[in-house]
Design a protein around this motif. Structure first.
Motif, short mmCIF file in Angstrom:
data_model
loop_
_atom_site.label_atom_id
_atom_site.label_comp_id
_atom_site.label_asym_id
_atom_site.label_seq_id
_atom_site.Cartn_x
_atom_site.Cartn_y
_atom_site.Cartn_z
N PHE A 176 4.46 15.51 -7.07
CA PHE A 176 5.31 16.65 -6.73
C PHE A 176 6.15 17.09 -7.92
CE2 PHE A 176 9.36 18.32 -5.18
CZ PHE A 176 8.90 19.41 -4.47
N ALA A 177 6.73 16.12 -8.64
CA ALA A 177 7.54 16.45 -9.82
C ALA A 177 6.68 17.12 -10.89
CB ALA A 177 8.20 15.19 -10.36
N ILE A 179 0.82 -1.21 0.00
CA ILE A 179 0.00 0.00 0.00
C ILE A 179 0.86 1.26 0.00
CG2 ILE A 179 -1.65 1.33 1.37
CD1 ILE A 179 -2.80 -1.36 2.30
N VAL A 180 1.89 1.31 0.83
CA VAL A 180 2.64 2.55 1.06
C VAL A 180 3.63 2.86 -0.06
CG1 VAL A 180 4.32 3.63 2.60
CG2 VAL A 180 2.34 2.48 3.54
N GLY A 229 5.43 6.58 -4.34
CA GLY A 229 5.79 6.82 -5.74
C GLY A 229 4.83 7.78 -6.40
N PHE A 230 3.54 7.62 -6.13
CA PHE A 230 2.54 8.54 -6.68
C PHE A 230 2.76 9.96 -6.17
CE2 PHE A 230 -1.56 10.67 -6.11
CZ PHE A 230 -1.93 10.82 -7.44
#
Length: 68
Positions: A36-37, A24-25, A30-31
């Motif tokens: 943010f990018a 889950i984490v 990664g998302f």
């Protein structure tokens, strides 16, 4: 022997919980990094457009001129 069985059950539960947490984490992190990018790229593009528009207005192009 009872404590060994309890310790084994707790260990197995901990491993399963860590695997579930990882499933889950890790993708969520990664998302968040990708979001943010993407937001940072959008801010850079907006800053570049703002700079170009400001330079065009200052040069007298496009019929608009700042009277400051």
């Amino acid at each position: 022997m009872k404590t060994f069985a309890q310790l084994s059950a707790v260990g197995i539960a901990a491993v399963l919980l860590l695997k579930l947490l990882g499933v889950i984490v890790v993708p969520l992190l990664g998302f968040l990094a990708a979001a943010f990018a993407f937001g940072f790229k959008l801010l850079l593009i907006a800053a570049a457009v703002w700079l170009v528009l400001k330079l065009l207005r200052k040069s007298g192009c496009c019929g608009t001129r700042d009277e400051e």
